[in-house]
Design a protein around this motif. Structure first.
Motif, PDB file in Angstrom:
ATOM      1  N   THR A   1       0.814  -1.129  -0.173  1.00 17.46           N
ATOM      2  CA  THR A   1       0.010  -0.074  -0.041  1.00 17.46           C
ATOM      3  C   THR A   1       1.012   1.263   0.109  1.00 17.46           C
ATOM      4  OG1 THR A   1      -0.201  -0.123   2.449  1.00 17.46           O
ATOM      5  CG2 THR A   1      -2.069  -1.086   1.022  1.00 17.46           C
TER       6      THR A   1
ATOM      7  N   THR B   1      -9.768   0.162   1.868  1.00 17.15           N
ATOM      8  CA  THR B   1      -8.969   0.121   0.566  1.00 17.15           C
ATOM      9  C   THR B   1      -9.709   0.570  -0.805  1.00 17.15           C
ATOM     10  OG1 THR B   1      -7.249  -1.001  -1.191  1.00 17.15           O
ATOM     11  CG2 THR B   1      -9.109  -2.280   0.074  1.00 17.15           C
ATOM     12  N   LYS B   2      -9.336   1.136  -1.524  1.00 12.71           N
ATOM     13  CA  LYS B   2      -9.808   1.357  -2.840  1.00 12.71           C
ATOM     14  C   LYS B   2      -9.585   0.354  -3.943  1.00 12.71           C
ATOM     15  CE  LYS B   2     -10.241   6.382  -2.315  1.00 12.71           C
ATOM     16  NZ  LYS B   2      -9.927   7.743  -2.939  1.00 12.71           N
ATOM     17  N   CYS B   3      -8.569  -0.498  -3.517  1.00 12.96           N
ATOM     18  CA  CYS B   3      -8.203  -1.477  -4.390  1.00 12.96           C
ATOM     19  C   CYS B   3      -9.226  -2.617  -4.869  1.00 12.96           C
ATOM     20  CB  CYS B   3      -6.792  -2.342  -4.062  1.00 12.96           C
ATOM     21  SG  CYS B   3      -5.417  -0.923  -4.010  1.00 12.96           S
TER      22      CYS B   3
ATOM     23  N   SER C   1       0.918   4.275  -3.129  1.00 13.60           N
ATOM     24  CA  SER C   1       0.877   5.790  -2.592  1.00 13.60           C
ATOM     25  C   SER C   1       1.985   6.393  -3.127  1.00 13.60           C
ATOM     26  CB  SER C   1       0.819   5.838  -1.036  1.00 13.60           C
ATOM     27  OG  SER C   1       0.668   7.204  -0.721  1.00 13.60           O
TER      28      SER C   1
ATOM     29  N   ASN D   1      -2.827   6.436  -5.818  1.00 16.19           N
ATOM     30  CA  ASN D   1      -3.995   6.950  -4.954  1.00 16.19           C
ATOM     31  C   ASN D   1      -4.323   8.285  -5.312  1.00 16.19           C
ATOM     32  OD1 ASN D   1      -3.257   4.674  -3.229  1.00 16.19           O
ATOM     33  ND2 ASN D   1      -2.440   5.829  -1.460  1.00 16.19           N
ATOM     34  N   ASN D   2      -3.958   8.903  -6.163  1.00 17.54           N
ATOM     35  CA  ASN D   2      -4.240  10.248  -6.675  1.00 17.54           C
ATOM     36  C   ASN D   2      -4.750  10.341  -8.062  1.00 17.54           C
ATOM     37  OD1 ASN D   2      -3.486  11.301  -3.984  1.00 17.54           O
ATOM     38  ND2 ASN D   2      -1.256  11.418  -4.853  1.00 17.54           N
TER      39      ASN D   2
END
Length: 677
Positions: A435, A469-471, A439, A444-445
């Motif tokens: 993670t 998590t967004k994964c 980042s 992440n952006n």
């Protein structure tokens, strides 16, 4: 009959394909290697009673032997009428002079056959025979001169085939076409790579001759340039842009038909990243060593939607992409000074290994340590791209993420294994390391690239889920599961968005015959889980018999019958080409050779005494198999020893016998007899 660019396809051992069209089933022409028997059989188109007592057997050992002695009769030429209506027949006469020496007249036989079967083509490697029937056969019958090895002699005129090749004007005087081994058109080096194509196709066409290429078979060793993909080989003969043959001889006419009818001159526009997704397996590992820069860049160029990185850790804490934690599997480490670092780590395997955590990142980039191409079918003597066996560079996870960010991809997949071991034995939280790397790489952006994290350990995915998590979380199921209980489906849906299943969990196999389709994929899809299937490979021994040694036929079945969400493949190019085919979107007009294979149909053709063994019920996935305790806490790092002053490197020294095996690079290959090439 579907027509396509005037090409023809021939099928059956010794058969020849030729001009006019592509069949709606398996071949445009029925082909027959004609032989004469003595006496009345030479005059009448039938099979003598003595021949009817014989049983046909398979002469190529790498093919199915269960049809041997299956009471399939030897056919006469006139029997072909019952197989194709209207019959379209090509007769190949190989040994006319031999028959003459035994008072048999092949010319008279061919002329008499025309009264019973319309013969479209007659071919022979003997000029004398073609001269003897020229002007006597039906006007619609085309005569074709068959070239053999260039050093051999045509016994009818005592000239080599090589010398006749330079006199195509003479050939034109007796024939309307020529048939040549495919190596006449695309010669091959001693190490089985293609040389530049010759000019023979252009020369034949300039002389007014049609030209047919022979010797195509899906289950033979083809030049490494084709990546074990027989369809790719056909396309090199029919859609090169500079030339195209007029027909092919094929022992697998389904592949020839689909190549001509559905894959010639495909649109090469920008890749569409829709479903089913094409997910690389260690990059394009079918062509280059696993997880190297070459494998990843090739996967991108070949049309992968997602590239994958199985993460491992070095002794100095660098997270890398490596398909195995054991360097003996993926590198030449046993041939380097690092071979002395072998140990047994029972939490990973019971045999000795040299593990990524035994070496630093600088060690991995040592000039003597090189990647090693994987050859999962090496027990069948099938190896991959030997010129690139040790080529390419190892990559850090950060290097991999940079490739995924900058290329035309749908996203990346990161595979986490051995998380509990790394935490309690090495003091590394691999989940946090991944993670953090995501980042740092800027994932992440952004929203343009999807990030998937895959693991067979549900505890890894549960931890990520708890971290919000967004994964996309992908759970790897155990092998050979045929069904899933309702409780296991509920549990998986709590922490996973998708699952990875092995091919053996989709179609139940017995002795490589498809027996049935399981319920597993439907179960998973019923609760909204995407299903990715692994591992698709081109090598002909990697597919069940039902798919005719053709990776494209296999892919077609998984799309049309199973409706999977993605392929995990060593050969992204093969899957990408399938998704661009021009036939599966035709609806009712789709040719029958693109229909999915009926599950169990091939086994049903076997005699009762040669049926494959009955299968025991495949196990059901239960909640107890899915649920795992949380990951253990990460042990604190200290200066008590071990690499780089951290946690001591785990493992025990191997025994003397094990050490000898590792240091000499001993490899025991268990498998089948060598393939006949």
């Amino acid at each position: 009959m579907r027509r396509s660019r005037g090409h023809g396809v021939g099928g059956g051992g010794g058969g020849v394909g030729g001009g006019g069209g592509v069949a709606a089933s398996l071949a445009a022409l029925l082909c027959c290697l004609v032989a004469l028997t003595g006496g009345a059989a030479a005059r009448r188109p039938r099979v003598p009673a003595t021949y009817k007592t014989l049983s046909v057997t398979q002469a190529i050992w790498s093919r199915i032997d269960r049809f041997n002695n299956a009471e399939y009769p030897i056919l006469s030429v006139t029997d072909l009428q019952s197989l194709v209506k209207p019959p379209s027949v090509w007769l190949n006469v190989q040994h006319d002079i031999f028959y003459k020496q035994h008072d048999l007249n092949m010319r008279n036989y061919i002329l008499s056959i025309q009264k019973h079967v319309p013969v479209d083509y007659v071919s022979s490697p003997e000029v004398g025979f073609l001269q003897s029937i020229s002007g006597r056969v039906n006007r619609k019958t085309k005569l074709v001169f068959s070239f053999l090895d260039k050093t051999l002699f045509d016994p009818s005129i005592n000239q080599t085939y090589g010398s006749l090749l330079s006199n195509l004007t003479f050939i034109k005087s007796i024939a309307s076409g020529i048939m040549v081994p495919k190596s006449y058109i695309w010669p091959v080096t001693k190490d089985n790579y293609l040389l530049p194509s010759t000019s023979i196709v252009t020369e034949a066409h300039n002389a007014g001759l049609e030209i047919y290429a022979s010797d195509f078979a899906n289950d033979r060793i083809i030049p490494y340039n084709y990546s074990y993909d027989p369809l790719a080989e056909y396309l090199n003969f029919i859609s090169d842009g500079g030339f195209s043959v007029d027909g092919v001889l094929s022992e697998y006419p389904i592949t020839a038909s689909e190549s001509i009818g559905c894959f010639a001159n495909l649109n090469s526009s920008k890749t569409d990243h829709g479903n089913p997704l094409i997910i690389s397996h260690n990059g394009a590992s079918g062509d280059y060593p696993d997880c190297t820069d070459l494998a990843y860049h090739s996967a991108v160029n070949d049309g992968a939607d997602i590239i994958d990185c199985p993460v491992q850790v070095t002794s100095d804490g660098v997270v890398i992409c490596m398909s195995s934690i054991n360097l003996l599997d993926t590198t030449n480490v046993q041939q380097t000074p690092f071979s002395s670092r072998a140990s047994i780590v029972t939490e990973i395997q019971t045999t000795p290994g040299i593990f990524t955590f035994n070496l630093t990142w600088d060690d991995l980039n040592n000039s003597t340590l090189k990647p090693k191409i994987s050859s999962p079918m090496s027990s069948y003597y099938l190896i991959r791209n030997p010129r690139y066996t040790n080529q390419g560079k190892f990559l850090k996870l950060s290097d991999f993420l940079a490739i995924g960010r900058d290329k035309d991809l749908s996203g990346v997949m990161i595979i986490i294994e051995n998380a509990a071991f790394l935490a309690k034995s090495l003091g590394i939280d691999i989940v946090d390391s991944v993670t953090t790397a995501l980042s740092d790489a800027g994932y992440n952006n952004q929203t343009s690239k999807e990030v998937m994290i895959q693991s067979k350990d549900s505890a890894v995915l549960v931890k990520l889920k708890q971290q919000k998590t967004k994964c996309k979380l992908v759970y790897t199921l155990p092998l050979d599961i045929g069904d899933a209980s309702a409780s296991s489906l509920v549990d998986m849906k709590k922490f996973a968005d998708a699952v990875v299943v092995d091919k053996t969990s989709v179609f139940a196999l017995s002795d490589d015959f498809m027996i049935s389709q399981t319920n597993l994929v439907k179960d998973l899809q019923s609760v909204g889980l995407a299903v990715y299937v692994q591992v698709f490979r081109n090598e002909f021994v990697s597919q069940p018999w039902d798919f005719f040694s053709d990776a494209t036929v296999e892919i077609n079945n998984y799309v049309q019958l199973v409706n999977i969400s993605g392929f995990i493949t060593d050969f992204p190019k093969t899957a990408r080409r399938y998704e661009k085919n021009s036939c599966t979107g035709l609806g009712k007009d789709m040719p029958s050779y693109m229909d999915p294979v009926t599950v169990g149909s091939l086994a049903q053709l076997l005699p009762s005494n040669t049926q494959p063994p009955a299968l025991a019920p495949m196990p059901t996935l239960n909640a107890s198999s899915v649920e795992e305790p949380p990951l253990p806490p990460v042990v604190s790092k200290n200066a008590s020893g071990g690499a780089s002053g951290g946690v001591p490197t785990p493992g025990a020294p191997p025994s003397g016998a094990h050490t000898a095996a590792v240091s000499t690079g001993m490899l025991l290959v268990m498998g089948f007899a060598p393939l006949l090439i």
